[in-house]
Scaffold this motif. Structure first.
Motif, PDB file in Angstrom:
ATOM      1  N   THR A 157      -3.784   0.656   7.567  1.00  0.00           N
ATOM      2  CA  THR A 157      -2.522   0.176   7.029  1.00  0.00           C
ATOM      3  C   THR A 157      -1.610   1.487   7.281  1.00  0.00           C
ATOM      4  N   LYS A 158      -2.361   2.433   7.006  1.00  0.00           N
ATOM      5  CA  LYS A 158      -1.227   3.961   7.240  1.00  0.00           C
ATOM      6  C   LYS A 158      -1.443   4.260   8.603  1.00  0.00           C
ATOM      7  N   ARG A 195      -2.802  -8.372   6.595  1.00  0.00           N
ATOM      8  CA  ARG A 195      -2.560  -7.224   5.607  1.00  0.00           C
ATOM      9  C   ARG A 195      -2.258  -5.946   6.277  1.00  0.00           C
ATOM     10  N   MET A 239      -7.014   0.316   3.980  1.00  0.00           N
ATOM     11  CA  MET A 239      -5.874   1.391   3.628  1.00  0.00           C
ATOM     12  C   MET A 239      -5.652   2.331   4.801  1.00  0.00           C
ATOM     13  N   VAL A 268      -1.520   4.790  -6.063  1.00  0.00           N
ATOM     14  CA  VAL A 268      -1.405   3.226  -5.782  1.00  0.00           C
ATOM     15  C   VAL A 268      -2.938   2.917  -4.990  1.00  0.00           C
ATOM     16  N   GLU A 269      -3.220   3.888  -4.236  1.00  0.00           N
ATOM     17  CA  GLU A 269      -4.559   3.481  -3.550  1.00  0.00           C
ATOM     18  C   GLU A 269      -5.664   3.252  -4.410  1.00  0.00           C
ATOM     19  N   GLU A 281       1.562   2.314   9.706  1.00  0.00           N
ATOM     20  CA  GLU A 281       2.803   2.866   9.279  1.00  0.00           C
ATOM     21  C   GLU A 281       3.142   4.210  10.195  1.00  0.00           C
ATOM     22  N   LEU A 337       3.594   9.606   3.355  1.00  0.00           N
ATOM     23  CA  LEU A 337       3.616   8.095   3.115  1.00  0.00           C
ATOM     24  C   LEU A 337       2.336   7.823   2.001  1.00  0.00           C
ATOM     25  N   THR A 338       1.670   8.724   1.903  1.00  0.00           N
ATOM     26  CA  THR A 338       0.349   8.282   1.066  1.00  0.00           C
ATOM     27  C   THR A 338       0.634   8.472  -0.397  1.00  0.00           C
ATOM     28  N   PHE A 339       0.137   7.591  -1.081  1.00  0.00           N
ATOM     29  CA  PHE A 339       0.266   7.407  -2.633  1.00  0.00           C
ATOM     30  C   PHE A 339      -1.048   7.288  -3.071  1.00  0.00           C
ATOM     31  N   LEU A 378       1.494  -7.392  -0.322  1.00  0.00           N
ATOM     32  CA  LEU A 378      -0.041  -6.630  -0.075  1.00  0.00           C
ATOM     33  C   LEU A 378      -0.889  -7.223  -0.927  1.00  0.00           C
ATOM     34  N   LYS A 409       9.970   2.958   3.584  1.00  0.00           N
ATOM     35  CA  LYS A 409       9.820   4.039   3.157  1.00  0.00           C
ATOM     36  C   LYS A 409      10.776   4.858   3.748  1.00  0.00           C
ATOM     37  N   VAL A 411       6.342  -1.725   5.050  1.00  0.00           N
ATOM     38  CA  VAL A 411       5.867  -0.513   4.238  1.00  0.00           C
ATOM     39  C   VAL A 411       6.731   0.819   4.866  1.00  0.00           C
ATOM     40  N   ARG A 432       4.741  -4.372  -1.446  1.00  0.00           N
ATOM     41  CA  ARG A 432       3.620  -4.438  -2.348  1.00  0.00           C
ATOM     42  C   ARG A 432       3.117  -5.556  -2.876  1.00  0.00           C
ATOM     43  N   VAL A 469      -5.287  -0.084  -6.196  1.00  0.00           N
ATOM     44  CA  VAL A 469      -5.490  -1.325  -4.927  1.00  0.00           C
ATOM     45  C   VAL A 469      -7.073  -1.334  -4.956  1.00  0.00           C
TER      46      VAL A 469
HETATM   47  C1  LIG Z   1       0.875   0.443   1.490  1.00  0.00           C
HETATM   48  C2  LIG Z   1       1.454   1.669   0.987  1.00  0.00           C
HETATM   49  O1  LIG Z   1       1.252   2.894   1.868  1.00  0.00           O
HETATM   50  C3  LIG Z   1       0.003   3.738   1.751  1.00  0.00           C
HETATM   51  C4  LIG Z   1      -1.262   2.769   1.763  1.00  0.00           C
HETATM   52  C5  LIG Z   1      -1.677   1.971   0.640  1.00  0.00           C
HETATM   53  C6  LIG Z   1      -2.476   0.646   0.909  1.00  0.00           C
HETATM   54  O2  LIG Z   1      -2.473   0.394   2.196  1.00  0.00           O
HETATM   55  O3  LIG Z   1      -2.561  -0.192   0.141  1.00  0.00           O
HETATM   56  C7  LIG Z   1      -1.624   2.258  -0.538  1.00  0.00           C
HETATM   57  C8  LIG Z   1      -0.591   3.239  -0.627  1.00  0.00           C
HETATM   58  C9  LIG Z   1      -0.168   4.488   0.297  1.00  0.00           C
HETATM   59  O4  LIG Z   1      -0.778   5.451   0.102  1.00  0.00           O
HETATM   60  C10 LIG Z   1       2.063   1.829  -0.154  1.00  0.00           C
HETATM   61  O5  LIG Z   1       2.470   2.669  -0.429  1.00  0.00           O
HETATM   62  O6  LIG Z   1       2.200   0.500  -0.657  1.00  0.00           O
END
Ligand SMILES: C=C(O[C@@H]1C=C(C(=O)O)C=C[C@H]1O)C(=O)O
Length: 255
Positions: free
Chosen positions: A242-243, A146, A239, A186-187, A246, A181-183, A15, A157, A153, A12, A190
């Motif tokens: 990125t997911k 990024r 985001m 955190v989003e 993942e 995997l979604t938080f 990121l 996880k 990530v 993180r 960000v």
């Molecule tokens: C990257 C992650 O996974 C997911 C994607 C995120 C992102 O792209 O910033 C933030 C949170 C999660 O939903 C993370 O958990 O840090």
């Protein structure tokens, strides 16, 4: 990224650092207007645009210099890229071996040119096409890096909760993997942080003392890139992509 650094906190942090590169790359590109002719098919490049021509040629040079060896450095045009001409250092392999083939660069390319560019560049044509496409390449590279850090990530996880991930991977349950995997919290952070970075990095810095204009308090219209564009970019595209990386990585993690 090496084995020792592989924790969710460290990934993180990586990121967070990439956010700076993205905000600065957008600020630089925003110095030029849209410059539409740089994106039109050109006979000189066999029907390709100057932008595509530039990225293809730049990637050949970067590959010869040793770029694209790491799973987070993914070329937009991987076909027929030359091997490095100079010795490259072996980085520790912390990801599954298929990691380098996971790429969402086609989606990043379309998003950047079709959706994002019109949001943060002004209409117009100042003729500086070569400079413009070099700035586009910097934006594309920062965004792609990024987004593909998502591979790390996912690996962290998975390692931290393989008992939860493995059954979903075996069932190829993309939706449940995405949820796991979604938080959301955190989003939200960000989005708020990239907006703040755009406000701080994109203001004009002067030496005059002015109580209304302390750092960080610049009005959005005075910023070089509208800070709301950054939170929208992350919310709608960075985001989610990125997911997608993942999920794509996880789906093959048990192969
Ligand atoms: C990257 C992650 O996974 C997911 C994607 C995120 C992102 O792209 O910033 C933030 C949170 C999660 O939903 C993370 O958990 O840090």
């Amino acid at each position: 990224m090496g084995e020792a650094e592989l924790s969710l906190a460290a990934v993180r942090d990586a990121l967070v650092r990439e956010e700076d590169s993205i905000v600065f790359a957008l600020i630089e590109r925003a110095r030029r207007p849209r410059n539409a002719p740089a994106y039109a098919a050109a006979a000189a490049a066999g029907g390709r645009s100057l932008a595509e021509f530039f990225v293809r040629e730049a990637e050949v040079l970067h590959a010869k210099a040793g770029q694209y060896q790491k799973p987070e450095d993914v070329p937009f045009f991987p076909q027929d890229l030359p091997s490095p001409l100079f010795p490259t250092k072996d980085y520790p392999k912390v990801l599954h071996s298929f990691a380098s083939s996971v790429s969402v660069n086609d989606a990043i390319w379309k998003m950047y040119f079709n959706e994002l560019l019109p949001l943060f560049t002004v209409d117009g044509d100042d003729g500086n096409y070569a400079e413009t496409v070099a700035l586009d390449f910097a934006c594309l590279k920062a965004l792609s890096r990024r987004i593909h850090i998502g591979k790390y990530v996912a690996e962290v996880k998975f390692k931290d909760a393989s008992q939860d991930y493995s059954p979903l991977i075996r069932a190829k349950d993309t939706k449940a993997l995405m949820n796991l995997l979604t938080f959301k919290a955190v989003e939200e952070k960000v989005k708020r942080r990239v907006e703040k970075k755009a406000r701080i990095f994109g203001q004009n810095v002067t030496l005059e003392d002015n109580a209304d204009k302390q750092e960080g308090n610049a009005g959005d219209s005075e910023c070089k890139v509208n800070p709301e564009v950054l939170s929208k970019l992350y919310d709608l595209w960075v985001m989610p992509l990125t997911k997608d990386v993942e999920v794509e990585y996880l789906l093959r993690r048990l192969d």
